[in-house]
Design a protein around this motif. Structure first.
Motif, PDB file in Angstrom:
ATOM      1  N   SER A 170       0.811  -1.220   0.000  1.00 36.11           N
ATOM      2  CA  SER A 170       0.000   0.000   0.000  1.00 36.11           C
ATOM      3  C   SER A 170       0.843   1.268   0.000  1.00 36.11           C
ATOM      4  CB  SER A 170      -0.946   0.014   1.206  1.00 36.11           C
ATOM      5  OG  SER A 170      -0.218  -0.120   2.421  1.00 36.11           O
ATOM      6  N   THR A 171       2.159   1.174   0.271  1.00 36.03           N
ATOM      7  CA  THR A 171       2.979   2.390   0.231  1.00 36.03           C
ATOM      8  C   THR A 171       3.242   2.835  -1.202  1.00 36.03           C
ATOM      9  OG1 THR A 171       5.116   1.218   0.308  1.00 36.03           O
ATOM     10  CG2 THR A 171       4.078   1.785   2.423  1.00 36.03           C
ATOM     11  N   VAL A 172       3.183   1.905  -2.152  1.00 31.11           N
ATOM     12  CA  VAL A 172       3.271   2.325  -3.557  1.00 31.11           C
ATOM     13  C   VAL A 172       1.873   2.516  -4.148  1.00 31.11           C
ATOM     14  CG1 VAL A 172       3.360   0.089  -4.758  1.00 31.11           C
ATOM     15  CG2 VAL A 172       4.681   2.010  -5.626  1.00 31.11           C
ATOM     16  N   ARG A 173       0.862   1.953  -3.482  1.00 28.08           N
ATOM     17  CA  ARG A 173      -0.517   2.313  -3.855  1.00 28.08           C
ATOM     18  C   ARG A 173      -0.773   3.785  -3.554  1.00 28.08           C
ATOM     19  NH1 ARG A 173      -4.320  -1.147  -0.759  1.00 28.08           N
ATOM     20  NH2 ARG A 173      -4.335   0.574   0.716  1.00 28.08           N
ATOM     21  N   GLN A 174      -0.070   4.331  -2.550  1.00 23.84           N
ATOM     22  CA  GLN A 174      -0.139   5.770  -2.302  1.00 23.84           C
ATOM     23  C   GLN A 174       0.287   6.559  -3.535  1.00 23.84           C
ATOM     24  OE1 GLN A 174       2.129   5.797   1.666  1.00 23.84           O
ATOM     25  NE2 GLN A 174       0.751   7.534   1.858  1.00 23.84           N
ATOM     26  N   TRP A 175       1.270   6.055  -4.267  1.00 29.43           N
ATOM     27  CA  TRP A 175       1.688   6.715  -5.509  1.00 29.43           C
ATOM     28  C   TRP A 175       0.532   6.736  -6.503  1.00 29.43           C
ATOM     29  CZ3 TRP A 175       7.226   5.562  -7.617  1.00 29.43           C
ATOM     30  CH2 TRP A 175       8.171   5.763  -6.598  1.00 29.43           C
ATOM     31  N   PHE A 176      -0.136   5.605  -6.643  1.00 27.34           N
ATOM     32  CA  PHE A 176      -1.270   5.535  -7.566  1.00 27.34           C
ATOM     33  C   PHE A 176      -2.296   6.601  -7.199  1.00 27.34           C
ATOM     34  CE2 PHE A 176      -5.423   4.182  -8.916  1.00 27.34           C
ATOM     35  CZ  PHE A 176      -5.220   3.659 -10.184  1.00 27.34           C
ATOM     36  N   ASP A 177      -2.632   6.681  -5.913  1.00 23.99           N
ATOM     37  CA  ASP A 177      -3.612   7.677  -5.467  1.00 23.99           C
ATOM     38  C   ASP A 177      -3.109   9.088  -5.723  1.00 23.99           C
ATOM     39  OD1 ASP A 177      -5.225   5.591  -4.643  1.00 23.99           O
ATOM     40  OD2 ASP A 177      -4.543   5.667  -2.561  1.00 23.99           O
ATOM     41  N   TYR A 178      -1.810   9.306  -5.537  1.00 27.18           N
ATOM     42  CA  TYR A 178      -1.250  10.637  -5.767  1.00 27.18           C
ATOM     43  C   TYR A 178      -1.349  11.012  -7.243  1.00 27.18           C
ATOM     44  CZ  TYR A 178       1.900  14.600  -5.797  1.00 27.18           C
ATOM     45  OH  TYR A 178       2.430  15.860  -5.968  1.00 27.18           O
ATOM     46  N   PHE A 179      -1.006  10.087  -8.122  1.00 28.22           N
ATOM     47  CA  PHE A 179      -1.154  10.348  -9.561  1.00 28.22           C
ATOM     48  C   PHE A 179      -2.609  10.693  -9.889  1.00 28.22           C
ATOM     49  CE2 PHE A 179       2.829   7.824 -10.319  1.00 28.22           C
ATOM     50  CZ  PHE A 179       3.501   8.790 -11.038  1.00 28.22           C
ATOM     51  N   ALA A 180      -3.529   9.863  -9.370  1.00 23.81           N
ATOM     52  CA  ALA A 180      -4.939  10.043  -9.702  1.00 23.81           C
ATOM     53  C   ALA A 180      -5.484  11.368  -9.169  1.00 23.81           C
ATOM     54  CB  ALA A 180      -5.753   8.877  -9.145  1.00 23.81           C
ATOM     55  N   ASN A 181      -5.036  11.782  -7.995  1.00 25.13           N
ATOM     56  CA  ASN A 181      -5.518  13.032  -7.400  1.00 25.13           C
ATOM     57  C   ASN A 181      -4.869  14.260  -8.015  1.00 25.13           C
ATOM     58  OD1 ASN A 181      -7.234  11.687  -5.621  1.00 25.13           O
ATOM     59  ND2 ASN A 181      -5.624  11.458  -4.074  1.00 25.13           N
ATOM     60  N   THR A 182      -3.673  14.099  -8.589  1.00 23.90           N
ATOM     61  CA  THR A 182      -2.939  15.241  -9.145  1.00 23.90           C
ATOM     62  C   THR A 182      -3.270  15.449 -10.621  1.00 23.90           C
ATOM     63  OG1 THR A 182      -1.138  14.793  -7.590  1.00 23.90           O
ATOM     64  CG2 THR A 182      -0.646  16.263  -9.435  1.00 23.90           C
ATOM     65  N   MET A 183      -3.329  14.355 -11.367  1.00 24.05           N
ATOM     66  CA  MET A 183      -3.637  14.433 -12.798  1.00 24.05           C
ATOM     67  C   MET A 183      -5.143  14.205 -12.987  1.00 24.05           C
ATOM     68  SD  MET A 183      -0.512  12.379 -14.642  1.00 24.05           S
ATOM     69  CE  MET A 183      -0.933  13.039 -16.258  1.00 24.05           C
TER      70      MET A 183
END
Length: 484
Positions: free
Chosen positions: A292-305
């Motif tokens: 889930s620490t790299v799932r945070q990256w997924f969420d960050y991409f989705a929330n930013t882009m």
């Protein structure tokens, strides 16, 4: 014994040799943070940006006696709250009860020093022994579907039973998992898995005394005040090269200033991260594999882009595969959990649940493909040989990928720090620290990018298994620099 098992044994012995083995017969004979001393060697009247300082630690027990050995699990950082700045220190253990902590003064102003004893050498030794004695910290429950009914049954890496078992083996990589076979149900009917925590311990009552909340992360007494750092007409020196895959990351690998990560061995572009995403990620396929620490990256991409749109894969669960697409940019980003062990109290499907080496083997790879790998946090509950086998198999899969597609970008995100958890026997950062040491050996000399999440979360003073958004954003920025 297979070639992989021989390598696992060799790597275990290398890590085992780095853990000091000590016993004790009374709490008073263990390391006391209140009695230990920290002094600056060769102190100066003036400190300038870029200067190196060395802090010497002398360790004593609770009776005031000098310790006779090293092996304490320490964490060191410098920080300036007003500048939102922080950096880790590099710790040298001379294994004679003295340590040197090496700091680089990266910024100007008032700099504080934090030296924390997380576990005494006696505690670290006990954690290492207890961890490698058993697979019984976690209880796995499998769900089998028999027509319209569900059957719940015990699963795990080792099951003590005389009943028939279902074996889920990967013969090539030596991976294994088992479930007790339900009566009149096929082994192929195994569909879901969930985990729980067993209330067992492999620590003695005496050893448990070392892990009270007040003993974890206690500050060591310092014989010096706040350090004042002047500019001295200097700027912090950085390498001229842009951060790129294959670079060796030193320690400390960088520092935070105004909550922006600045690597010490390469340069990051000053481009705003959204602009960097929009220009960098055209025609890219990003595979995020792990926890889930790299799932945070997924969420960050989705929330930013905001142009990214979720594609519903109909898994409908917290740990199901996630996919986001931007059709105009021809961009896809996917997160998928790693294989056993995945420890969560939420049910998850095992029908598309593969070990990471098998997932990597399915990546076609090309100059438009980037792969991010992280694992370790879910392995802390099991003997380290399980982690070592997986790491070695992942390295072999990455080697196969880079042979068939040398232009594919592969990024290894190391494990980050987490909470000062009271259940240290299972969750302690000491386990993660050893994981990262092993990964540095297993992946050395490979053409992969390293994101030292341990160093970043130490510098930031993050005590959360899911670091704050500032940390995640800086990890993503470094990733974008590596792949673009």
């Amino acid at each position: 014994m297979s070639e992989t098992e021989l390598e696992v044994l060799e790597m275990f012995n290398r890590i085992d040799a780095q853990v000091t083995k000590v016993t004790f017969n009374h709490f008073n004979h263990t390391t006391s943070p209140g009695n230990c001393l920290a002094t600056i060697t060769d102190p100066k009247n003036e400190y300038c940006m870029g200067d190196q300082i060395i802090v010497r630690l002398d360790m004593f027990d609770h009776l005031g006696n000098r310790k006779k050995h090293g092996g304490d699990f320490l964490r060191a950082r410098i920080y300036s709250p007003e500048h939102r700045a922080g950096a880790s220190g590099r710790i040298e253990d001379f294994n004679n009860r003295t340590y040197n902590v090496n700091f680089t003064l990266f910024w100007e102003g008032s700099v504080k020093v934090s030296l924390m004893l997380f576990h005494s050498s006696e505690g670290a030794s006990a954690l290492w022994r207890a961890r490698n004695e058993n697979y019984q910290y976690i209880q796995f429950t499998g769900r089998f579907k028999n027509l319209t009914e569900y059957v719940h049954i015990e699963c795990g890496f080792h099951i003590n039973t005389t009943e028939h078992v279902c074996e889920y083996l990967d013969q090539r990589d030596g991976e294994f998992f088992y479930c007790i076979k339900p009566e009149n149900v096929l082994c192929e009917a195994f569909i879901d898995l969930v985990a729980g925590f067993r209330q067992n311990t492999h620590l003695s009552d005496l050893e448990k005394e070392l892990f009270h909340r007040s003993s974890i992360g206690a500050e060591i007494k310092k014989q010096f005040e706040i350090i004042q750092v002047s500019q001295c007409n200097r700027t912090t020196s950085h390498a001229d090269q842009k951060c790129k895959i294959g670079m060796t990351s030193p320690l400390p690998s960088g520092y935070f200033l105004q909550n922006v990560w600045k690597p010490s061995f390469c340069t990051l572009p000053s481009t705003p991260i959204l602009e960097q995403m929009n220009t960098c990620l055209q025609k890219k396929m990003i595979y995020l594999m792990g926890d889930s620490t790299v799932r945070q990256w997924f969420d960050y991409f989705a929330n930013t882009m905001k142009t990214l749109k979720f594609f519903d894969l109909h898994e409908g669960r917290p740990h199901g595969t996630r996919l986001a697409l931007d059709m105009d940019k021809n961009l896809g980003i996917q997160w998928k959990k790693h294989g056993h062990p995945f420890v969560t109290t939420n049910w998850y499907t095992v029908k598309n649940h593969q070990y990471m080496p098998r997932e990597i083997d399915l990546v076609p790879g090309d100059e438009h493909t980037a792969l991010v790998i992280t694992f370790g946090l879910h392995f802390r509950f099991f003997p380290i040989t399980l982690f070592l086998r997986r790491a070695i198999n992942i390295r072999k899969a990455v080697q196969r990928l880079l042979v068939r597609s040398p232009d594919t970008k592969v990024i290894l995100k190391l494990e980050n720090t987490r909470e000062k958890y009271p259940d240290v026997e299972r969750f302690s950062d000491f386990h993660g620290y050893l994981h990262n040491k092993a990964l540095s050996l297993i992946f050395q000399d490979m053409n992969v990018g390293i994101i030292d999440a341990w160093d970043m979360t130490t510098a930031y003073a993050s005590y959360d298994v899911h670091p704050p958004i500032d940390v995640v954003a800086n990890q993503v920025k470094m990733f974008l620099t590596y792949i673009c």
